[in-house]
Design a protein around this motif. Structure first.
Motif, PDB file in Angstrom:
ATOM      1  N   VAL A   1      -5.031  -7.202 -47.406  1.00  0.00           N
ATOM      2  CA  VAL A   1      -3.666  -7.987 -47.405  1.00  0.00           C
ATOM      3  C   VAL A   1      -2.963  -7.812 -46.036  1.00  0.00           C
ATOM      4  CG1 VAL A   1      -1.525  -8.441 -48.365  1.00  0.00           C
ATOM      5  CG2 VAL A   1      -3.514  -7.847 -49.976  1.00  0.00           C
ATOM      6  N   ILE A   2      -3.099  -6.874 -45.468  1.00  0.00           N
ATOM      7  CA  ILE A   2      -2.545  -6.644 -44.212  1.00  0.00           C
ATOM      8  C   ILE A   2      -3.179  -7.410 -43.171  1.00  0.00           C
ATOM      9  CG2 ILE A   2      -2.243  -4.859 -42.457  1.00  0.00           C
ATOM     10  CD1 ILE A   2      -1.693  -2.948 -44.433  1.00  0.00           C
ATOM     11  N   HIS A   3      -4.581  -7.459 -43.442  1.00  0.00           N
ATOM     12  CA  HIS A   3      -5.417  -8.256 -42.402  1.00  0.00           C
ATOM     13  C   HIS A   3      -4.869  -9.731 -42.358  1.00  0.00           C
ATOM     14  CE1 HIS A   3      -8.610  -9.473 -39.900  1.00  0.00           C
ATOM     15  NE2 HIS A   3      -9.088 -10.167 -40.850  1.00  0.00           N
ATOM     16  N   LYS A   4      -4.910 -10.298 -43.682  1.00  0.00           N
ATOM     17  CA  LYS A   4      -4.318 -11.932 -43.815  1.00  0.00           C
ATOM     18  C   LYS A   4      -3.090 -12.006 -43.414  1.00  0.00           C
ATOM     19  CE  LYS A   4      -7.509 -12.348 -47.746  1.00  0.00           C
ATOM     20  NZ  LYS A   4      -7.824 -12.581 -49.118  1.00  0.00           N
ATOM     21  N   MET A   5      -2.368 -10.850 -43.256  1.00  0.00           N
ATOM     22  CA  MET A   5      -0.805 -11.134 -42.611  1.00  0.00           C
ATOM     23  C   MET A   5      -0.798 -11.170 -41.216  1.00  0.00           C
ATOM     24  SD  MET A   5       1.054  -8.640 -45.313  1.00  0.00           S
ATOM     25  CE  MET A   5       2.451  -8.515 -44.137  1.00  0.00           C
ATOM     26  N   ASP A   6      -2.116 -10.767 -40.595  1.00  0.00           N
ATOM     27  CA  ASP A   6      -2.199 -10.960 -38.970  1.00  0.00           C
ATOM     28  C   ASP A   6      -1.098  -9.783 -38.084  1.00  0.00           C
ATOM     29  OD1 ASP A   6      -3.503 -11.628 -36.955  1.00  0.00           O
ATOM     30  OD2 ASP A   6      -2.175 -13.105 -36.471  1.00  0.00           O
ATOM     31  N   ILE A   7      -1.209  -8.631 -38.825  1.00  0.00           N
ATOM     32  CA  ILE A   7      -0.072  -7.724 -38.124  1.00  0.00           C
ATOM     33  C   ILE A   7      -0.952  -6.868 -37.446  1.00  0.00           C
ATOM     34  CG2 ILE A   7       1.427  -5.639 -38.750  1.00  0.00           C
ATOM     35  CD1 ILE A   7       1.651  -6.739 -41.439  1.00  0.00           C
ATOM     36  N   SER A   8      -0.319  -6.494 -36.079  1.00  0.00           N
ATOM     37  CA  SER A   8      -1.123  -5.816 -35.110  1.00  0.00           C
ATOM     38  C   SER A   8      -1.059  -4.322 -35.576  1.00  0.00           C
ATOM     39  CB  SER A   8      -0.802  -5.962 -33.691  1.00  0.00           C
ATOM     40  OG  SER A   8      -1.132  -5.185 -32.888  1.00  0.00           O
ATOM     41  N   ILE A   9      -2.138  -3.699 -35.397  1.00  0.00           N
ATOM     42  CA  ILE A   9      -2.090  -2.391 -35.717  1.00  0.00           C
ATOM     43  C   ILE A   9      -1.289  -1.519 -34.955  1.00  0.00           C
ATOM     44  CG2 ILE A   9      -4.125  -1.567 -34.457  1.00  0.00           C
ATOM     45  CD1 ILE A   9      -4.892   0.204 -36.878  1.00  0.00           C
ATOM     46  N   SER A  10      -0.752  -2.066 -33.632  1.00  0.00           N
ATOM     47  CA  SER A  10      -0.104  -1.366 -32.619  1.00  0.00           C
ATOM     48  C   SER A  10       1.370  -1.582 -32.722  1.00  0.00           C
ATOM     49  CB  SER A  10      -0.720  -1.846 -31.191  1.00  0.00           C
ATOM     50  OG  SER A  10      -0.691  -3.015 -30.901  1.00  0.00           O
ATOM     51  N   SER A  11       1.719  -2.668 -33.452  1.00  0.00           N
ATOM     52  CA  SER A  11       2.952  -2.878 -33.834  1.00  0.00           C
ATOM     53  C   SER A  11       3.773  -1.912 -34.324  1.00  0.00           C
ATOM     54  CB  SER A  11       3.036  -4.505 -34.436  1.00  0.00           C
ATOM     55  OG  SER A  11       2.773  -4.289 -35.810  1.00  0.00           O
ATOM     56  N   ALA A  12       5.117  -1.947 -34.361  1.00  0.00           N
ATOM     57  CA  ALA A  12       5.833  -0.969 -35.046  1.00  0.00           C
ATOM     58  C   ALA A  12       5.813  -1.155 -36.622  1.00  0.00           C
ATOM     59  CB  ALA A  12       7.417  -1.368 -34.921  1.00  0.00           C
ATOM     60  N   ARG A  13       5.475  -2.309 -37.024  1.00  0.00           N
ATOM     61  CA  ARG A  13       5.197  -2.382 -38.505  1.00  0.00           C
ATOM     62  C   ARG A  13       3.894  -2.135 -38.780  1.00  0.00           C
ATOM     63  NH1 ARG A  13       7.612  -5.264 -42.580  1.00  0.00           N
ATOM     64  NH2 ARG A  13       9.177  -5.930 -41.024  1.00  0.00           N
ATOM     65  N   GLY A  14       2.854  -2.414 -38.223  1.00  0.00           N
ATOM     66  CA  GLY A  14       1.573  -1.977 -38.408  1.00  0.00           C
ATOM     67  C   GLY A  14       1.627  -0.180 -38.475  1.00  0.00           C
ATOM     68  N   GLN A  15       2.292   0.317 -37.370  1.00  0.00           N
ATOM     69  CA  GLN A  15       2.478   1.744 -37.400  1.00  0.00           C
ATOM     70  C   GLN A  15       3.068   2.347 -38.793  1.00  0.00           C
ATOM     71  OE1 GLN A  15       0.986   4.093 -34.974  1.00  0.00           O
ATOM     72  NE2 GLN A  15      -0.200   2.239 -34.829  1.00  0.00           N
ATOM     73  N   SER A  16       4.308   1.577 -39.276  1.00  0.00           N
ATOM     74  CA  SER A  16       4.851   1.911 -40.200  1.00  0.00           C
ATOM     75  C   SER A  16       3.989   1.971 -41.578  1.00  0.00           C
ATOM     76  CB  SER A  16       6.248   0.940 -40.621  1.00  0.00           C
ATOM     77  OG  SER A  16       7.182   1.098 -39.530  1.00  0.00           O
ATOM     78  N   TYR A  17       3.086   0.918 -41.642  1.00  0.00           N
ATOM     79  CA  TYR A  17       2.294   1.134 -42.973  1.00  0.00           C
ATOM     80  C   TYR A  17       1.350   2.341 -42.675  1.00  0.00           C
ATOM     81  CZ  TYR A  17       3.893  -3.723 -43.821  1.00  0.00           C
ATOM     82  OH  TYR A  17       4.751  -4.747 -43.987  1.00  0.00           O
TER      83      TYR A  17
END
Length: 369
Positions: A176-192
């Protein structure tokens, strides 16, 4: 700067929080203090803090009740529990009430700094769409609410030492996270990523172990997390942390207690389809007292024997619905329920959907128009 309220009935601890910790470098300042829950409600109404550090054990109104009351009037307030209690039940209640994190006394400045960084990211992201809002409606049904539903599932599978189920749940969330196209280095990605680390830490503390003995210092863990180049690497890293926690815990369990727990699990897994299966029946089959068996389950997995029986039945029912067509009454009977309506109620309580809705949802995924 974000405003902070300190709530603790120990004057020396409030003084330590006020004078010994570097709030400003993290973008915070202390706007008010309170010695108990009643004072905290008054201070919160007057100062509207963005973050509250709350002790759990206080006179008049304890930290859990205070959090409920604060959330009623200021739902966006971030809450961090600061407590000397190591029981995981407090942490679970904190999650249910909307607390973002907790610190166990005594904590060091690295732990404090890491917690503030997590909270600040949340406050900075508050104006952005939530995780749930970013998922298309048909996908949202699959994920549920990350801060609670996912934690409940993962904690239960960790307690059961079922690493295959842990990997399955992590893979589902990662998709699901992959389909949301969230960068792992972004603040949101790091929060997860931090959310999963926090959950693993809670499991370790529940097991009465020291997280640093399991995976090293928090600073080392932070460096490893920030260096992850992709979600694929992150999935393996998180799964390894969970596996390490489970294996480390098992190495500290008394042999007789753990052997009985394992034997009881095996017996339930073999006999879950028997609608007459009871705690007393399991205990009798293993030649132990039922009350002792209940204590062993609580000690080894923080779960009741009855809840484990239900867990196994729901797990098998889910597998049946995913792999082969079968009438609801037949599925219910196969997993130990004589009443299909009661089975449907239990299934919905566990997965948020009735068996029919669950089956239809996955049929639509398998055969998109």
């Amino acid at each position: 700067m974000y405003k902070v309220m300190i709530v603790d009935d120990e004057p020396l601890f409030r003084d330590y929080m006020r004078s010994k910790l570097d709030w400003a470098s993290h973008g915070f300042h202390i706007c008010c203090e309170a010695a108990n829950g009643r004072e905290a409600l008054e201070e919160a109404r007057e100062n509207r803090p963005d973050l509250a550090f709350i002790d759990i054990s206080m006179p008049f109104i304890d930290g859990l009740e205070l959090t409920e009351l604060l959330k009623q009037t200021q739902p966006d307030i971030s809450v961090v529990f600061v407590t000397g209690h190591s029981e995981f039940d407090y942490a679970r209640q904190a999650v249910r009430l909307g607390a973002q994190d907790y610190l166990l006394k005594p904590f060091n400045k690295v732990e404090f700094s890491t917690t503030l960084q997590r909270v600040k990211r949340t406050l900075d992201e508050r104006s952005r769409p939530s995780f749930q809002e970013q998922i298309p409606p048909q996908k949202a049904e699959n994920l549920g609410v990350l801060p609670f539903d996912v934690q409940e599932t993962l904690i239960l599978t960790l307690r059961m030492r079922e690493m295959d189920a842990v990997h399955e749940e992590l893979s589902r969330i990662w998709q699901v996270i992959h389909k949301m196209d969230i960068s792992i280095s972004s603040a949101r990605g790091q929060s997860y990523l931090e959310a999963f680390i926090h959950l693993c830490r809670a499991y370790i503390i529940e097991s009465e172990l020291n997280p640093e003995e399991v995976w090293g210092t928090d600073s080392t863990l932070e460096q490893q997390r920030q260096a992850l180049p992709s979600w694929e690497e992150a999935l393996g890293w998180i799964a390894e942390l969970f596996s390490r926690a489970v294996n480390y815990r098992e190495s500290f369990r008394p042999s007789k207690s753990y052997q009985l727990f394992t034997a009881a699990k095996a017996y339930i897994q073999q006999n879950y389809s028997d609608s007459e299966l009871t705690v007393e029946g399991v205990a009798q089959a293993l030649y132990v007292d039922a009350s002792y068996l209940r204590k062993v389950f609580r000690k080894e997995a923080s779960i009741s024997v009855v809840d484990y029986i239900t867990y196994i039945r729901m797990k098998e029912a889910k597998e049946i619905l995913l792999t082969r067509p079968m009438k609801l009454s037949a599925v219910a009977e196969k997993v130990g329920y004589n009443d299909p309506n009661y089975f449907s109620k239990c299934f919905k309580k566990r997965f948020g959907l009735t068996p029919s809705e669950f089956e239809q949802l996955h049929a639509n995924k398998a055969n998109p128009e």
